[in-house]
Design a protein around this motif. Structure first.
Motif, PDB file in Angstrom:
ATOM      1  N   ILE A  23      99.656   5.968  14.147  1.00 28.85           N
ATOM      2  CA  ILE A  23     100.525   6.638  13.170  1.00 28.85           C
ATOM      3  C   ILE A  23      99.848   7.955  12.773  1.00 28.85           C
ATOM      4  N   GLY A  24     100.521   9.075  13.083  1.00 32.81           N
ATOM      5  CA  GLY A  24      99.994  10.391  12.721  1.00 32.81           C
ATOM      6  C   GLY A  24      99.543  11.190  13.926  1.00 32.81           C
ATOM      7  N   GLY A  54      99.793  17.995  11.905  1.00 35.10           N
ATOM      8  CA  GLY A  54      99.458  17.510  10.563  1.00 35.10           C
ATOM      9  C   GLY A  54      99.054  18.665   9.673  1.00 35.10           C
ATOM     10  N   PHE A  72      90.310  27.377   9.332  1.00 40.22           N
ATOM     11  CA  PHE A  72      89.283  27.508  10.377  1.00 40.22           C
ATOM     12  C   PHE A  72      88.463  26.229  10.333  1.00 40.22           C
ATOM     13  N   VAL A 140     107.067   6.303   9.391  1.00 41.15           N
ATOM     14  CA  VAL A 140     106.810   4.869   9.260  1.00 41.15           C
ATOM     15  C   VAL A 140     106.967   4.470   7.802  1.00 41.15           C
ATOM     16  N   THR A 168      96.460   6.901  10.760  1.00 43.36           N
ATOM     17  CA  THR A 168      95.660   8.091  10.402  1.00 43.36           C
ATOM     18  C   THR A 168      96.326   8.946   9.322  1.00 43.36           C
ATOM     19  N   ASP A 317      90.545  12.066   7.762  1.00 40.02           N
ATOM     20  CA  ASP A 317      89.530  12.874   7.085  1.00 40.02           C
ATOM     21  C   ASP A 317      89.088  12.285   5.751  1.00 40.02           C
TER      22      ASP A 317
END
Ligand SMILES: Cc1cc2nc3c(=O)[nH]c(=O)nc-3n(C[C@H](O)[C@H](O)[C@H](O)COP(=O)(O)OP(=O)(O)OC[C@H]3O[C@@H](n4cnc5c(N)ncnc54)[C@H](O)[C@@H]3O)c2cc1C
Length: 340
Positions: A23-24, A54, A72, A140, A168, A317
């Motif tokens: 997912i993602g 994303g 960046f 989802v 994710t 992250d």
């Protein structure tokens, strides 16, 4: 309820169960998918947006392109450096600058190369997604257990089943999908995950007829509030038919305070705050609200396996390290954690 691509009973349709679902389609999800693809395992990647990227997405406009999320990335990890070297050889990325100055003129940080995509920050993700089964426009809604499988239900009530599921999405969104499907997580992990919250970031994208020169580097760190960052996408080489294409980020405090404020009012306030650098009437201004900028607190490990069989893992992250590099390393760690 529509069951795709298999019949409703998992026991009667084992041959059609998907080998893995991710997912993602951001940095972490596509990194994992690409690693599994190289190892010969296919994945279906479900992405709610219209494209891949994303928070590394690029925004098209009538005057040119803007990087409106990640600006960046820097490299501190040797395995990520190897990947970055390959991207550089493929001419997907370039070294934009070695750090950026703040208002005092001092370059902030250690002066590491700051890389950007040749054609927008999503350049590498578009490349990573080549040959992968990415299904966009698939939001989802919930994740639930169906016997010895994970079931993933999308907004249009399609249900996919798999034995290996990697989520994710930013952690609060991932937890919401699990809660809706009554998936239980051990209480210690739940409280660590619940602490992972993200700062929001209100973003303005501005097209200008005349060139602005606020920094020879192309980007400038501002005081933090109300604005934290200003950059000219033209200095990165992004396509534009005007002189300057600015991305302006608001600070977390301003973004929280004005999250519900009318877009035209936020645009007015942010343009006024940036007037010192803009000094002209914009040709166009576009506004975007990022609910998940970067995590305030991280999960200590690079990913979290919630269940071994059927396999369920959370990554992104919010795990181990924030930013683009953290998302890459988390996606890698998740891909490697799946047992053969
Ligand atoms: C404004 C801004 C500026 C930033 N600047 C920098 C920077 O300069 N340098 C840096 O290193 N990092 C920066 N970041 C952070 C960086 O962009 C992220 O750390 C990184 O892109 C996260 O990748 P990810 O794969 O973990 O998550 P994401 O990129 O968020 O990917 C998760 C994906 O899951 C999808 N998704 C979510 N919910 C669902 C659902 N229900 N169904 C289907 N799909 C779903 C999302 O649409 C998304 O595509 C910035 C972020 C923002 C927002």
């Amino acid at each position: 309820m529509k069951q795709t691509p298999m019949a409703s009973s998992p026991s009667s349709s084992r041959e059609t169960i998907l080998p893995s679902i991710i997912i993602g389609a951001g940095m972490s999800g596509l990194t994992a998918a690409s690693k599994w693809h190289q190892a010969g395992m296919s994945s279906v990647i479900l992405e709610k947006s219209r494209g891949v990227g994303g928070r590394m997405s690029r925004r098209r406009s009538e005057h040119g392109n803007f990087d409106h999320g990640a600006q960046f990335f820097e490299v501190t990890d040797s395995s990520f450096q190897q990947q970055v070297d390959r991207w550089q050889q493929q001419e997907l990325i370039r070294n934009w600058s070695r750090g950026f100055p703040d208002l005092s003129g001092q370059v902030r940080g250690p002066g590491l190369p700051c890389y950007c995509g040749r054609d927008g920050m999503n350049s590498v993700l578009k490349d990573l997604s080549t040959g992968l089964d990415v299904r966009t426009g698939q939001r989802v809604e919930r994740i639930f257990r169906q016997q010895d499988l994970w079931a993933v239900e999308t907004e249009d009530a399609t249900v996919y089943q798999t034995r290996a599921l990697l989520v994710t999405a930013p952690v609060p969104q991932a937890l919401s999908m699990l809660e809706k499907g009554d998936v239980s997580i051990n209480p210690r992990q739940t409280s660590a995950l619940a602490r992972i919250d993200y700062e929001p970031c209100l973003t303005l994208m501005v097209a200008l007829a005349q060139k602005v020169n606020f920094s020879e580097h192309g980007g400038l760190w501002l005081s933090g509030e109300p604005l934290s960052w200003i950059a000219d996408n033209a200095s990165k080489g992004l396509a534009a038919d005007v002189a300057s294409m600015l991305t302006i980020h608001a600070g977390p405090l301003f973004s929280r305070q004005h999250w519900e404020t009318d877009a035209s009012e936020v645009t007015r306030i942010m343009l006024k705050a940036a007037s010192e650098w803009i000094q002209q009437e914009p040709l166009a201004a576009h506004y975007h609200r990022w609910r998940y900028h970067q995590p305030v607190e991280l999960f200590p490990d690079r990913m979290l396996v919630i269940n071994q069989d059927p396999w369920l893992c959370l990554a992104g992250d919010g795990f181990g390290q924030s930013g683009v590099e953290g998302a890459y390393l988390s996606g890698m760690a998740a891909a490697e954690a799946l047992p053969d």
